[in-house]
Design a protein around this motif. Structure first.
Motif, short mmCIF file in Angstrom:
data_model
loop_
_atom_site.label_atom_id
_atom_site.label_comp_id
_atom_site.label_asym_id
_atom_site.label_seq_id
_atom_site.Cartn_x
_atom_site.Cartn_y
_atom_site.Cartn_z
N THR A 72 0.74 -1.24 0.04
CA THR A 72 0.00 -0.10 0.02
C THR A 72 0.84 1.40 0.05
O THR A 72 0.63 2.09 -0.60
N LYS A 73 1.87 1.20 0.75
CA LYS A 73 2.79 2.43 0.60
C LYS A 73 3.59 2.70 -0.51
O LYS A 73 3.71 3.81 -0.80
N SER A 75 2.57 1.71 -3.24
CA SER A 75 1.83 2.29 -4.51
C SER A 75 1.35 3.57 -4.30
O SER A 75 1.28 4.36 -5.58
N GLU A 76 1.64 4.04 -3.28
CA GLU A 76 1.64 5.58 -3.16
C GLU A 76 2.86 6.44 -3.75
O GLU A 76 2.86 7.35 -4.46
N LEU A 77 3.91 5.74 -3.56
CA LEU A 77 5.01 6.35 -4.09
C LEU A 77 5.54 5.96 -5.27
O LEU A 77 5.97 6.66 -6.17
N TYR A 78 5.41 4.75 -5.68
CA TYR A 78 5.83 4.11 -7.15
C TYR A 78 4.80 3.18 -7.71
O TYR A 78 4.82 1.98 -7.65
N PRO A 79 3.40 4.02 -8.23
CA PRO A 79 2.34 3.05 -8.58
C PRO A 79 2.58 1.99 -9.53
O PRO A 79 2.06 1.12 -9.61
N VAL A 82 4.95 -1.50 -7.80
CA VAL A 82 4.62 -2.22 -6.72
C VAL A 82 5.15 -3.67 -6.92
O VAL A 82 5.51 -4.42 -5.90
#
Ligand code: GN1
Ligand code: MG
Length: 362
Positions: A72-73, A75-79, A82
């Motif tokens: 989840t983390k 996906s916020e930074l490097y969508p 993942v």
């Protein structure tokens, strides 16, 4: 059951073709499942050693929780990344995170991260920095996952107080009749016990918090990209509640040693200051924002504690007659003990320099 039949229990995409033995782990067995379909990933099939890990369902529950949290983390930074910056557990066709075969073995499947590089050791400060940055980022991503959400897989694993109690017991029993060989080492261990209990006491008094920790932060547990940048932390088996000092300390122990963990030539064993600084710098660059001051201060002791604790663990096994670690020759655990004590002593002599490095970077 064949490995192919076991692989077929999992909900993999595409078509599994060849199966190859993979890696050189000492505890689990791993196989790469090659996908013969285009544009579908390969997978890693692993048999989890249930002699070492007594509660595999709990271990897998921890793994799934941590993987989901990290994904989840990421996906916020490097969508778009993942799949290569976090591990993906592939469920069985029944939707479970592991498969138990009729012989009682536990199996799991992960998505294979391809391409990647791994380093078993390094003298390159850039690799040390990147490895530490990746471990520290992992710690940071788990900062908001409460420690009590994960279960304890190996009780008292990094509990120095308990390890010293265990040592007393092994001395009392002297099961292998080897006590007479290690009088001097025991004296040294006892003389340093007070300092080495610092972290334990900080933890007991609540000054440093329990976190979700990795507990096996050797450099080979980081996957690197082909441009030698850290990608992903692997080997999540020992994840459980612990102190951040474990992940810093075991990294320092394994990475900064200029010799081998079991070097017979003690002149080769020392703590490399350049690698220490590179590791500390990478670790703090990714944790500076989330660590408490007390945790940062404790990192200095962690660099000494982990060689010392490992020495005590090897010494216990030597006294017990080699019941825990695999050995290559009868004196192996003694050789390992001496090498880890040498590393501890070298770190102790460099304490002022190590302290200056930590202070500068904190
Ligand atoms: C064991 O098998 P490996 O290398 O991942 C041990 C670690 C020790 C290490 C010493 C579950 O790890 O704690 O630091 O040997 N793992 C367990 O080489 O006891
Ligand atoms: Mg391991």
């Amino acid at each position: 059951m064949t490995v192919e039949t076991i692989a077929a229990q999992f909900a993999t995409a595409g078509t599994i073709g060849k199966v190859q033995a993979h890696g050189g782990g000492h505890i689990n067995d791993s196989y790469r499942l090659l996908n013969s379909a285009n544009n579908q990933p390969d997978y890693l099939l692993q048999r989890v050693n249930h002699n070492v890990f007594k509660d595999v369902p709990l271990l897998m529950q921890n793994t799934v929780l941590v993987c989901d949290h990290v994904a989840t983390k990421i996906s916020e930074l490097y969508p778009d990344e993942v799949d290569r910056r976090s591990l993906t557990i592939i469920p069985t066709t029944d939707g479970l995170s592991f498969f138990k075969d009729p012989e009682g073995n536990f199996w799991r499947v992960l998505r294979f991260i391809d391409p990647h590089l791994v380093f078993d050791s390094t003298t390159d400060p850039d690799i040390a920095y990147q490895g530490a940055l990746t471990f520290g980022a992992f710690t940071s991503m788990l900062n908001d996952l409460p420690a009590e959400k994960v279960g304890t897989v190996i009780p008292d694993f990094h509990n120095m107080k308990w390890r010293l109690t265990q040592l007393k017991e092994s001395i009392r029993k002297d099961a292998a009749g080897r006590l007479k060989m290690v009088k001097e080492e025991i004296e040294y261990v006892e003389s340093r016990a007070k300092m080495m209990l610092t972290i334990h006491e900080l933890g007991e008094s609540g000054k440093i918090p329990l976190r979700v920790t990795h507990n096996d932060t050797k450099i080979s547990n980081v996957l690197f990209d082909t441009d030698r940048k850290g990608l992903c932390v692997i080997d999540l088996d020992t994840i459980q509640p612990g102190y951040v000092t474990s992940d810093f300390g075991d990294g320092i122990r394994t990475l900064t040693n200029t010799g081998e963990e079991d070097d017979e030539n003690l002149d080769r064993v020392s703590m490399d200051l350049e690698l220490f600084e590179a590791f500390a710098s990478g670790f703090l660059d990714s944790t500076r924002e989330i660590l408490l001051d007390a945790e940062k201060d404790a990192l200095l002791y962690a660099g000494l504690l982990f060689p010392y604790m490992q020495a005590v663990r090897f010494l216990i096994d030597y006294l017990d007659g080699d019941t825990y670690y695999k050995i290559k020759h009868p004196e192996h655990n003694l050789v390992r003990t001496l090498a880890q004590l040498k590393l501890t002593k070298d770190g102790e002599e460099k304490m002022d320099k190590l302290k200056a490095i930590i202070t500068k970077l904190s």
